[in-house]
Design a protein around this motif. Sequence first.
Motif, PDB file in Angstrom:
ATOM      1  N   TYR A 174      68.277  67.715  91.774  1.00 15.58           N
ATOM      2  CA  TYR A 174      69.000  66.917  90.776  1.00 15.58           C
ATOM      3  C   TYR A 174      70.505  67.039  91.006  1.00 15.58           C
ATOM      4  N   ASP A 175      70.990  68.257  91.211  1.00 16.87           N
ATOM      5  CA  ASP A 175      72.422  68.458  91.463  1.00 16.87           C
ATOM      6  C   ASP A 175      72.878  67.716  92.714  1.00 16.87           C
ATOM      7  N   ILE A 217      73.001  63.913  91.895  1.00 20.07           N
ATOM      8  CA  ILE A 217      74.189  63.572  91.104  1.00 20.07           C
ATOM      9  C   ILE A 217      75.416  63.529  91.992  1.00 20.07           C
ATOM     10  N   GLN A 218      75.550  64.522  92.872  1.00 24.79           N
ATOM     11  CA  GLN A 218      76.699  64.581  93.764  1.00 24.79           C
ATOM     12  C   GLN A 218      76.737  63.365  94.695  1.00 24.79           C
ATOM     13  N   ASN A 251      77.596  60.219  92.612  1.00 27.80           N
ATOM     14  CA  ASN A 251      78.988  60.213  92.164  1.00 27.80           C
ATOM     15  C   ASN A 251      79.971  59.970  93.306  1.00 27.80           C
ATOM     16  N   LEU A 257      75.259  55.117  87.680  1.00 26.20           N
ATOM     17  CA  LEU A 257      74.668  56.354  87.188  1.00 26.20           C
ATOM     18  C   LEU A 257      75.344  56.753  85.887  1.00 26.20           C
ATOM     19  N   SER A 260      75.331  59.959  83.232  1.00 29.01           N
ATOM     20  CA  SER A 260      74.866  61.336  83.058  1.00 29.01           C
ATOM     21  C   SER A 260      75.899  62.129  82.274  1.00 29.01           C
ATOM     22  N   GLU A 311      77.146  64.796  83.302  1.00 32.02           N
ATOM     23  CA  GLU A 311      78.114  65.296  84.280  1.00 32.02           C
ATOM     24  C   GLU A 311      79.280  64.334  84.469  1.00 32.02           C
ATOM     25  N   GLY A 312      79.047  63.058  84.240  1.00 39.65           N
ATOM     26  CA  GLY A 312      80.104  62.073  84.433  1.00 39.65           C
ATOM     27  C   GLY A 312      80.586  61.404  83.159  1.00 39.65           C
ATOM     28  N   ARG A 360      71.223  67.713  81.652  1.00 44.66           N
ATOM     29  CA  ARG A 360      70.386  67.831  82.854  1.00 44.66           C
ATOM     30  C   ARG A 360      69.442  66.643  83.009  1.00 44.66           C
ATOM     31  N   SER A 361      69.964  65.489  82.687  1.00 48.50           N
ATOM     32  CA  SER A 361      69.227  64.249  82.925  1.00 48.50           C
ATOM     33  C   SER A 361      70.237  63.147  83.183  1.00 48.50           C
ATOM     34  N   ALA A 362      69.753  62.072  83.766  1.00 52.42           N
ATOM     35  CA  ALA A 362      70.630  60.955  84.101  1.00 52.42           C
ATOM     36  C   ALA A 362      69.850  59.658  83.982  1.00 52.42           C
TER      37      ALA A 362
END
Length: 139
Positions: free
Chosen positions: A17-18, A21-22, A25, A34, A36, A38-39, A47-49
Amino acid sequence: MIPWDDDIDVGMTGENYDKFIQVMNNSQNEKYSLMSSEGNEKFPYLRSAGLMLNGTKFMAEIRSESEESYTTQIVLDILAFDNLADNERRAKIQGIKSFIYGKLSYLTTIENPTVHQVGIKLFFINTTIKSLSKNIQTF
């Protein structure tokens, strides 16, 4: 199949998952977007997107006092499967904490959530949500 669900959910290990995402992004993609936590600090699910197909439109009949309807793009939900505690007792505690934290995280993204309580219970719940909102967003 979940009768009331309107999308497809995909799970992957936390490590993958990490990486996903990377990669998303760092890529410029006109076909997909995307969404999430994180963004986007307003995205309430940890911990989901959501992988969205650009140019599409999904409409649901979700009505509230502040909005007439909710629209989004067609979304593929991506969930991280992180490590679960080794013994049953710790796993249950981890599950309860995750449930509570997830609900609070979601509620803190809504300015005035609908709470089906009255009196002192309503006051306590709203006060808790507002006070925790600041702490959760700084995690």
